[in-house]
Design an enzyme around this catalytic site. Structure first.
Site, PDB file in Angstrom:
ATOM      1  NE  ARG A 188     -10.828  -5.136   5.880  1.00  0.00           N
ATOM      2  CZ  ARG A 188     -10.362  -5.334   4.405  1.00  0.00           C
ATOM      3  NH1 ARG A 188      -9.317  -6.171   4.135  1.00  0.00           N
ATOM      4  NH2 ARG A 188     -10.300  -4.142   3.811  1.00  0.00           N
ATOM      5  CD  GLN A 224       3.332  -1.752  -6.571  1.00  0.00           C
ATOM      6  OE1 GLN A 224       3.792  -1.236  -5.597  1.00  0.00           O
ATOM      7  NE2 GLN A 224       2.914  -1.503  -7.776  1.00  0.00           N
ATOM      8  CB  THR A 233      -0.798   0.186   1.358  1.00  0.00           C
ATOM      9  OG1 THR A 233      -0.269  -0.269   2.201  1.00  0.00           O
ATOM     10  CG2 THR A 233      -2.047  -0.820   1.181  1.00  0.00           C
ATOM     11  CB  ALA A 234       0.869   4.166  -2.190  1.00  0.00           C
ATOM     12  CB  THR A 251       0.550  -3.380  -9.703  1.00  0.00           C
ATOM     13  OG1 THR A 251       1.051  -3.823  -8.473  1.00  0.00           O
ATOM     14  CG2 THR A 251      -0.885  -2.943  -9.656  1.00  0.00           C
ATOM     15  CB  SER A 264       3.769   0.551  -2.308  1.00  0.00           C
ATOM     16  OG  SER A 264       3.720   1.246  -3.311  1.00  0.00           O
ATOM     17  CE  LYS A 266      -1.490  -5.993  -5.221  1.00  0.00           C
ATOM     18  NZ  LYS A 266      -2.205  -4.701  -5.508  1.00  0.00           N
ATOM     19  CG  HIS A 291      -5.281  -1.614  -7.172  1.00  0.00           C
ATOM     20  ND1 HIS A 291      -4.288  -1.638  -7.610  1.00  0.00           N
ATOM     21  CD2 HIS A 291      -4.955  -0.486  -5.917  1.00  0.00           C
ATOM     22  CE1 HIS A 291      -3.364  -0.937  -7.649  1.00  0.00           C
ATOM     23  NE2 HIS A 291      -3.723  -0.167  -6.459  1.00  0.00           N
ATOM     24  N   GLY A 298     -10.413  -7.783   0.870  1.00  0.00           N
ATOM     25  CA  GLY A 298     -11.447  -7.980   1.622  1.00  0.00           C
ATOM     26  C   GLY A 298     -11.092  -9.038   3.026  1.00  0.00           C
ATOM     27  CE1 TYR A 314       0.865   0.225  -9.796  1.00  0.00           C
ATOM     28  CE2 TYR A 314       1.625   1.631  -7.948  1.00  0.00           C
ATOM     29  CZ  TYR A 314       0.808   0.823  -8.664  1.00  0.00           C
ATOM     30  OH  TYR A 314      -0.531   0.929  -7.875  1.00  0.00           O
ATOM     31  NE  ARG A 355      -8.172   4.212  -6.419  1.00  0.00           N
ATOM     32  CZ  ARG A 355      -6.822   4.280  -6.275  1.00  0.00           C
ATOM     33  NH1 ARG A 355      -6.002   4.888  -5.455  1.00  0.00           N
ATOM     34  NH2 ARG A 355      -6.408   2.953  -7.200  1.00  0.00           N
TER      35      ARG A 355
HETATM   36  C1  FNR Z   1      -3.388  -0.046  -2.468  1.00  0.00           C
HETATM   37  N1  FNR Z   1      -3.106  -0.844  -3.297  1.00  0.00           N
HETATM   38  C2  FNR Z   1      -1.737  -1.003  -3.939  1.00  0.00           C
HETATM   39  N2  FNR Z   1      -1.386  -1.853  -4.756  1.00  0.00           N
HETATM   40  C3  FNR Z   1      -0.263  -1.733  -5.596  1.00  0.00           C
HETATM   41  O1  FNR Z   1       0.129  -2.678  -6.402  1.00  0.00           O
HETATM   42  N3  FNR Z   1       0.620  -0.730  -5.264  1.00  0.00           N
HETATM   43  C4  FNR Z   1       0.296   0.285  -4.548  1.00  0.00           C
HETATM   44  O2  FNR Z   1       0.862   0.997  -4.355  1.00  0.00           O
HETATM   45  C5  FNR Z   1      -1.056   0.081  -3.624  1.00  0.00           C
HETATM   46  N4  FNR Z   1      -1.443   1.121  -2.927  1.00  0.00           N
HETATM   47  C6  FNR Z   1      -2.376   1.090  -2.298  1.00  0.00           C
HETATM   48  C7  FNR Z   1      -2.907   1.952  -1.347  1.00  0.00           C
HETATM   49  C8  FNR Z   1      -4.008   1.979  -0.457  1.00  0.00           C
HETATM   50  C9  FNR Z   1      -4.569   3.015   0.266  1.00  0.00           C
HETATM   51  C10 FNR Z   1      -4.973   0.767  -0.668  1.00  0.00           C
HETATM   52  C11 FNR Z   1      -6.134   0.514   0.211  1.00  0.00           C
HETATM   53  C12 FNR Z   1      -4.468  -0.420  -1.599  1.00  0.00           C
HETATM   54  C13 FNR Z   1      -3.749  -2.369  -3.495  1.00  0.00           C
HETATM   55  C14 FNR Z   1      -3.560  -3.334  -2.563  1.00  0.00           C
HETATM   56  O3  FNR Z   1      -2.185  -3.664  -2.615  1.00  0.00           O
HETATM   57  C15 FNR Z   1      -4.346  -4.312  -2.321  1.00  0.00           C
HETATM   58  O4  FNR Z   1      -4.480  -4.973  -3.564  1.00  0.00           O
HETATM   59  C16 FNR Z   1      -5.767  -4.035  -1.788  1.00  0.00           C
HETATM   60  O5  FNR Z   1      -5.417  -3.163  -0.485  1.00  0.00           O
HETATM   61  C17 FNR Z   1      -6.389  -5.270  -0.914  1.00  0.00           C
HETATM   62  O6  FNR Z   1      -7.734  -5.075  -0.530  1.00  0.00           O
HETATM   63  P1  FNR Z   1      -7.846  -4.811   1.056  1.00  0.00           P
HETATM   64  O7  FNR Z   1      -6.841  -5.778   1.877  1.00  0.00           O
HETATM   65  O8  FNR Z   1      -7.563  -3.359   1.272  1.00  0.00           O
HETATM   66  O9  FNR Z   1      -9.282  -5.314   1.162  1.00  0.00           O
END
Ligand code: FNR
Length: 395
Positions: A322, A143, A81-82, A171, A109, A256, A280, A320, A145, A180
């Protein structure tokens, strides 16, 4: 709002909602558009029922497993996650330490607010306490990009190889950023004291500020991350670019963002070592399948190709997760591991490293208990016989 003593992941989420600043909270919690897929990722788990077995001596339950040949203590791992430092100042370092203590896998990330080198160092500085009955160790993946600037992408790959990351997670669901709405309304931006640390080097000075300067003056205001993606991320990305990455590194590759058998086939044919079934977190194309609903067809293809190519191809899932039973269902349907996105951020918001550790411990305990109650002593015991899809309707 009033904070509660967390006993499950939903409690940590409620606390994060009560404590995080709006700009960060909206960025973390949002899905794209109507957020149908975001809801469905969780709802879909509740449409699946468990088939427990009884009287099977469940006094000892082990969740240990292997990921691309590395032993980890649990199949509950951290998605990339970023911008984790918006949740807690220690951000990615805190997450890396929590992963080290739990001997699990963390995916960092590309858009971290701590460099790849500093993040993995924080994890590796945690002394590993050996367990007599286990060879599990922490594991770090990166990860990626893929930027327009392929030289920048290659430099980053060299850096993470050198730093000790053990796989590249590419990704593939983000040629553009999903829309969003809350971030559009907030004109989301990274707080001024933070940076996209991996890119602010001497060679590549790609800053959010530079991007903003170019975009926000002329266009309708929007999330600055969406503008950043338009300016930096290459939407021409195709399978031949995955082959290019394959050709320049020996690291195993995980794609991914796969949701269909067709794309799983392409990934297998290109020789990818892993497939992460992901939408994602419902942040890209709204209305796609919940990940647990997409998992079986991807697993089916990966198993076929594993046999055909005589090599293991691993499938993972995020989105999802949890509850312990969510993990159980995903493993039963063929995921080798599951990854968590938002719960890590909510753990960070709670209390940095300790909060992430608490989050993982709560979920780990739930997984162990639900495995025992379902009559499974190890992840190898889990299979499709443990679940039943049915005409259950909405939960
Ligand atoms: C992400 N996700 C994500 N994926 C990725 O490949 N690079 C990234 O930088 C990010 N950044 C990111 C930021 C935030 C705030 C969220 C919530 C998600 C997606 C992430 O890797 C993952 O696929 C999902 O968050 C999984 O779902 P849950 O566990 O949040 O429900």
């Amino acid at each position: 709002g009033q904070l509660i003593v967390p006993v499950c992941l939903a409690d940590l989420e409620a606390n994060a909602y009560a404590s995080l600043p709006k700009n960060a909270l909206d960025y973390y919690r949002s899905g794209a558009n109507d957020m149908q897929t975001l809801r469905d990722n969780q709802d879909a788990f509740e449409r699946i029922r468990l088939r427990p077995r009884i009287l099977r001596d469940v006094s000892k339950v082990s969740t240990e497993t292997t990921l691309l040949g590395h032993t980890v203590r649990t199949p509950i791992c951290f998605s990339p996650t970023a911008m984790q430092r918006m949740a807690h100042d220690e951000g990615e370092k805190a997450t890396a330490r929590a992963a080290a203590k739990a001997k699990t896998c963390m995916i960092l990330s590309s858009w971290s607010t701590t460099t790849a080198e500093d993040t993995i160092k924080a994890g590796k500085d945690v002394p590993v306490v050996p367990e007599s009955d286990s060879s599990a160790l922490p594991l770090y993946w990166f990860q990626l990009y893929v930027y327009h600037d392929r030289a920048a992408a290659e430099r980053l790959i060299r850096r993470v190889e050198k730093a000790g990351y053990k796989a590249l997670v590419i990704t593939v669901d983000t040629p553009f950023l999903g829309r969003r709405l809350a971030d559009v309304r907030n004109v989301f931006k990274l707080p001024n004291h933070l940076t996209m640390a991996n890119f602010e080097t001497k060679e590549s000075n790609i800053t959010m500020a530079n991007v903003l300067e170019k975009t926000q003056t002329t266009q309708q205001k929007e999330s600055s991350l969406a503008a950043y993606v338009v300016s930096q991320i290459d939407p021409t990305l195709s399978w031949k670019d995955i082959a290019w990455v394959r050709s320049i590194t020996n690291l195993p590759i995980v794609v991914k963002g796969v949701l269909t058998a067709e794309d799983a086939k392409a990934a297998c044919e290109l020789g990818c070592e892993g497939i992460l079934v992901s939408n994602h977190g419902g942040r890209q194309l709204d209305g796609v399948l919940a990940t647990i609903d997409a998992l079986p067809e991807v697993v089916h293809v990966a198993n076929e190709y594993s046999k055909k190519q005589n090599r293991p191809i691993e499938v993972y899932l995020d989105g999802g997760i949890r509850k312990g039973t969510d993990v159980l269902k995903a493993l039963a349907l063929g995921a080798k591991a599951v990854f968590l996105g938002r719960p890590v951020l909510y753990g960070l918001a709670h209390n940095g490293e300790e909060g992430v550790s608490l989050m993982l411990e709560l979920l780990q305990k739930e997984l162990e208990l639900s495995m025992a109650l379902a009559g499974c002593c190890s992840t190898a015991d889990l299979g499709p016989h443990n679940v039943q899809f049915g005409p259950y309707g909405s939960p």
